[in-house]
Design a protein around this motif. Sequence first.
Motif, mmCIF file in Angstrom:
data_model
loop_
_atom_site.group_PDB
_atom_site.id
_atom_site.type_symbol
_atom_site.label_atom_id
_atom_site.label_comp_id
_atom_site.label_asym_id
_atom_site.label_seq_id
_atom_site.Cartn_x
_atom_site.Cartn_y
_atom_site.Cartn_z
ATOM 1 N N VAL A 188 6.456 0.645 -11.533
ATOM 2 C CA VAL A 188 5.874 -0.704 -11.523
ATOM 3 C C VAL A 188 5.260 -0.985 -10.151
ATOM 4 C CG1 VAL A 188 6.424 -3.177 -11.658
ATOM 5 C CG2 VAL A 188 7.410 -1.575 -13.314
ATOM 6 N N ASP A 189 5.942 -0.569 -9.099
ATOM 7 C CA ASP A 189 5.420 -0.795 -7.740
ATOM 8 C C ASP A 189 4.037 -0.178 -7.567
ATOM 9 O OD1 ASP A 189 7.598 -2.217 -6.986
ATOM 10 O OD2 ASP A 189 8.600 -0.557 -5.934
ATOM 11 N N ARG A 190 3.862 0.990 -8.202
ATOM 12 C CA ARG A 190 2.569 1.684 -8.045
ATOM 13 C C ARG A 190 1.441 0.896 -8.696
ATOM 14 N NH1 ARG A 190 3.800 8.023 -9.192
ATOM 15 N NH2 ARG A 190 1.526 8.031 -9.429
ATOM 16 N N ALA A 191 1.822 0.025 -9.628
ATOM 17 C CA ALA A 191 0.783 -0.735 -10.342
ATOM 18 C C ALA A 191 0.488 -2.075 -9.677
ATOM 19 C CB ALA A 191 1.241 -0.977 -11.794
ATOM 20 N N ARG A 192 1.332 -2.407 -8.721
ATOM 21 C CA ARG A 192 1.162 -3.725 -8.101
ATOM 22 C C ARG A 192 -0.202 -3.786 -7.396
ATOM 23 N NH1 ARG A 192 6.355 -4.388 -6.637
ATOM 24 N NH2 ARG A 192 6.799 -5.586 -8.520
ATOM 25 N N GLY A 193 -0.958 -4.882 -7.643
ATOM 26 C CA GLY A 193 -2.299 -5.036 -7.051
ATOM 27 C C GLY A 193 -3.394 -4.441 -7.919
ATOM 28 N N HIS A 194 -2.996 -3.924 -9.087
ATOM 29 C CA HIS A 194 -4.003 -3.330 -9.974
ATOM 30 C C HIS A 194 -4.002 -3.985 -11.348
ATOM 31 C CE1 HIS A 194 -4.739 -0.140 -7.060
ATOM 32 N NE2 HIS A 194 -3.402 -0.052 -6.915
ATOM 33 N N LEU A 211 -6.609 -3.870 -16.123
ATOM 34 C CA LEU A 211 -5.960 -2.889 -15.255
ATOM 35 C C LEU A 211 -7.056 -2.134 -14.509
ATOM 36 C CD1 LEU A 211 -3.392 -1.369 -17.824
ATOM 37 C CD2 LEU A 211 -3.171 -3.436 -16.442
ATOM 38 N N THR A 212 -6.922 -2.095 -13.226
ATOM 39 C CA THR A 212 -7.976 -1.428 -12.440
ATOM 40 C C THR A 212 -7.391 -0.238 -11.701
ATOM 41 O OG1 THR A 212 -7.516 -2.880 -10.567
ATOM 42 C CG2 THR A 212 -9.272 -3.551 -12.099
ATOM 43 N N PRO A 213 -8.162 0.819 -11.563
ATOM 44 C CA PRO A 213 -7.673 1.980 -10.815
ATOM 45 C C PRO A 213 -7.526 1.638 -9.328
ATOM 46 C CG PRO A 213 -9.953 2.256 -11.490
ATOM 47 C CD PRO A 213 -9.496 0.990 -12.118
ATOM 48 N N GLU A 214 -6.868 2.579 -8.642
ATOM 49 C CA GLU A 214 -6.526 2.307 -7.236
ATOM 50 C C GLU A 214 -7.745 2.034 -6.380
ATOM 51 O OE1 GLU A 214 -4.041 5.319 -5.583
ATOM 52 O OE2 GLU A 214 -2.542 5.119 -7.164
ATOM 53 N N THR A 215 -8.829 2.674 -6.688
ATOM 54 C CA THR A 215 -10.017 2.547 -5.846
ATOM 55 C C THR A 215 -10.786 1.267 -6.115
ATOM 56 O OG1 THR A 215 -11.184 3.813 -7.515
ATOM 57 C CG2 THR A 215 -10.370 5.029 -5.586
ATOM 58 N N ALA A 216 -10.474 0.575 -7.182
ATOM 59 C CA ALA A 216 -11.242 -0.625 -7.538
ATOM 60 C C ALA A 216 -10.515 -1.883 -7.079
ATOM 61 C CB ALA A 216 -11.447 -0.686 -9.047
ATOM 62 N N GLY A 217 -11.287 -2.932 -6.802
ATOM 63 C CA GLY A 217 -10.700 -4.226 -6.464
ATOM 64 C C GLY A 217 -10.631 -5.096 -7.687
ATOM 65 N N LEU A 259 0.287 2.494 -18.491
ATOM 66 C CA LEU A 259 -1.119 2.639 -18.905
ATOM 67 C C LEU A 259 -1.988 3.051 -17.723
ATOM 68 C CD1 LEU A 259 -1.447 -0.425 -21.306
ATOM 69 C CD2 LEU A 259 -1.493 1.990 -21.921
ATOM 70 N N LEU A 260 -1.699 2.455 -16.598
ATOM 71 C CA LEU A 260 -2.452 2.841 -15.410
ATOM 72 C C LEU A 260 -2.210 4.296 -15.041
ATOM 73 C CD1 LEU A 260 -2.076 -0.298 -13.151
ATOM 74 C CD2 LEU A 260 -4.223 0.851 -13.692
ATOM 75 N N LEU A 261 -0.953 4.666 -15.178
ATOM 76 C CA LEU A 261 -0.584 6.044 -14.808
ATOM 77 C C LEU A 261 -1.317 7.064 -15.669
ATOM 78 C CD1 LEU A 261 1.379 7.917 -13.181
ATOM 79 C CD2 LEU A 261 2.868 7.774 -15.183
ATOM 80 N N ILE A 262 -1.222 6.875 -16.953
ATOM 81 C CA ILE A 262 -1.839 7.913 -17.799
ATOM 82 C C ILE A 262 -3.364 7.781 -17.771
ATOM 83 C CG2 ILE A 262 0.160 8.198 -19.305
ATOM 84 C CD1 ILE A 262 -1.359 6.568 -21.411
ATOM 85 N N GLY A 263 -3.851 6.564 -17.524
ATOM 86 C CA GLY A 263 -5.311 6.419 -17.403
ATOM 87 C C GLY A 263 -5.798 7.122 -16.162
ATOM 88 N N VAL A 264 -5.132 6.891 -15.042
ATOM 89 C CA VAL A 264 -5.513 7.518 -13.776
ATOM 90 C C VAL A 264 -5.343 9.025 -13.874
ATOM 91 C CG1 VAL A 264 -4.874 7.749 -11.354
ATOM 92 C CG2 VAL A 264 -4.996 5.494 -12.401
#
Lengths: 294, 518
Positions: free
Chosen positions: A228-234, A259-265, A283-288
């Motif tokens: 969950v922490d990895r998704a915070r801010g996305h 949900l936005t990838p790490e590189t996107a704001g 979802l972010l994990l498997i999408g990324v």
Amino acid sequence: MSLTLTGPVRLRGVTRRYGTRAALDGVDLDLGPGVTGLLGRNGAGKTTLMRCLATDLDPTSGELRLLGRDPGRTTERTEIRRRLGYLPQNPDFYPHFTAFALLDYMAVLKELGGRRARHDEVRRVLRQVGLYDRRHSRVRRLSGGMRQRLALASALMGDPDLLLLDEPTVGLDPEQRIRFRNLVSHLATRSTVVLSTHQIEDVAALCGHIVCLDGGRVVFDGAPGDLVDRARGHVWEGTGDPGIGLTSWRLPDGRHRVLTPETAGAPGPSFTAVEPTLEDAYLLLIGVSGTEGR
Amino acid sequence: MRRTVIFARLTLFNTLRLVRGPFLLPGALLTALYVWVVSNEFSSSVEEWYSILSLIGLLLGAVGFAAVTPSAVREARYPGTSTTPLERTGRTLSVALAALPPLWLLLGAIALFMYTDDPGGPVGIVSPFALPVPFLMVAAGPLASLLLSVWTRSYLPLIIVALCLPVYLVYNGFLLSERFNNAVSRATTAAQQVISPFQNPSVSLAEPTLFSLVYTLLMTGMLTALVVGARRRGRVLVTSTVTAVVLGAGAFGVTVQGNRANPWDRSYADDEVYGVDGPAPCLELDGLTYCPLPGYEPWAENWHSTLSEVLGELPASAREGAPLVWQDALYYDRSLPETDRPVLVLYDDLDPDWAYWQGYVFLDFLRKALGMAISDTGPYGDSFCRSNGQARTPVIAWVVDTVTSRHGLEGLDRADSLAGVLSELTASPIDLEVARALTERPHDEVSAVVHGHWDRIASGEMSTPELARELEIPITDASTEPAPGKSWDAVFPELEKGVYQAWDVDSPPCAPSHRTPA
């Protein structure tokens, strides 16, 4: 490669191939007591991994230790199976048996004591899954959910040290799912439980450890909070068009969750960051990982 | 040890399910009913006992086949229990073994029932090597069911077997078409060859029964190996296939060697019967010699009592030329004794109390006693000179008729028997008329004439017309040549026309004044 036998489940470089396709590709894992959630999209390798853990399938290569033993050796595999409970994805039980007879048969196969002890154990697990009143019903007369519970009862017999549950809540109604969660969390106090599922709510409710597979590889191995922490801010909510190529869905109030990838704001000026859920994180994990992997 | 206990528990579990299933108990009951129905036909010989036991073994094997099929299909269709300590091989074999305790128990009980049904048990010697074979035949049914069900994952094998039975029964009862019956006949022969490919299947001989036991064990082992390997892969498949091939080759080798060592025309000495050290002793009873097969000694008393009745109708001098009574086996050739006497051969399937065959046995006995056998035509002296026109022809027929009718042969059967005897004697029209008249005359009247003229009758010097005159029998056709069909129809109007005729018209005539052929 040297192995130190500490946890009940230990994999090093485990690969399983079907022809040229690798369903598992160099998997390293250590699973200890408690509930481990196994997540991944269809075809990610979850069931193959579960079957390897259940000694139903031999890895093509790599080293696997279950309950401190090597399932590749016949005698050790038998020892593992004595302490193993496995609910397969599609349990195919004998339709002409009654629920009681089926579990009694499974109890014989699981080497559970004499007749009286066996029958006591059968009654116990039937009560645990709420099927005691249907013990004389033939399997073919049971509903899909009841058969699933029967399969679960079969897996629970003999208080296994390692319990493998592949999609266990499919077909269960909400009440049964709550009952199932209570049961598994109780078992997890003394057993190693591996729960393979698409039901993120079950994972969130039960699992202290998550393993995500994608393309036969482990893409996450840790606590749910870490994911969950990895998704915070996305994870964002707001109005307006979230744009193309992002994972999003419409909420009941008309706004969008994006949900936005790490590189996107932020997807737009009207969107504000919100607290991610485990589902968002998954979802972010498997999408990324999917993007990066292809 | 632990796995053995678990395997035993699983087998017991499966046994109880089979007992509650739709095939095992009904099939067992039907088999028991069949045994009860045929029980009055039990012969008192071990060969018959074993033959029926083998048939029941096959029937129970079929019952086991049907009983195991649902469990076998279950294991084949739902292999989802693959992660239990007892693996699929153990589970599958357990299903086959589960059917065996009740079936073996039933077979054992039936064997015991049949054995003790006759006080003192059946006569003859059973080689212990033969005893396990019917039990292995029972085991082959469940194993074959497992093999076919696991391969097909369906009830098709059971349906085919269920259809085969009525087809076989129909084949035995009716000629549907030549092609169909030939096909069934070939299939039946092939099945019999697979079950027992040996040519001397006696239950008494030590060596052939040992070959048969080894063959059956190898075939059962091969079947088991095939069951273990059915629909398996990798090491299990390779191991079971290699094992099955080795065992199958062994079974083939045993068959070849067994038939080479025991060809169909081989003669066996008595000491080749299991547990027999030397030639079985012959018994002397009132001047008659009986040489029963080992273990058949109790029958000699019966033979003697019935053959004594034959001799009792004749003067004491008739006993001097009586043949040696030698018993041969139905399922193998017993080596012939060194003797210059004529030999009357009895077989081990002939119940000594059965009147029907006695007519033929008495006929041969009398002809040999009167020196009518042509000894150089075969070791048993089974060819005879013809005595048409000689008084001994109607007298022999009268003696046979007197003794057989005393044993219950009446009416049409009696006329049939008399005509049959006269047919064998190549009777002439006057022989037919006189013989028929003798059987209708008071016994003492005929007996007095026979005793009074015995030497001339026995030697063939007295002609049939002379005997007719002696007894004042009116004659319509005095010909002494072999009788044509119309003579038979005239003398035996109650019998079907055209059935009887004089046999062996080409054999040499017996010379009057001598007890040897002309």
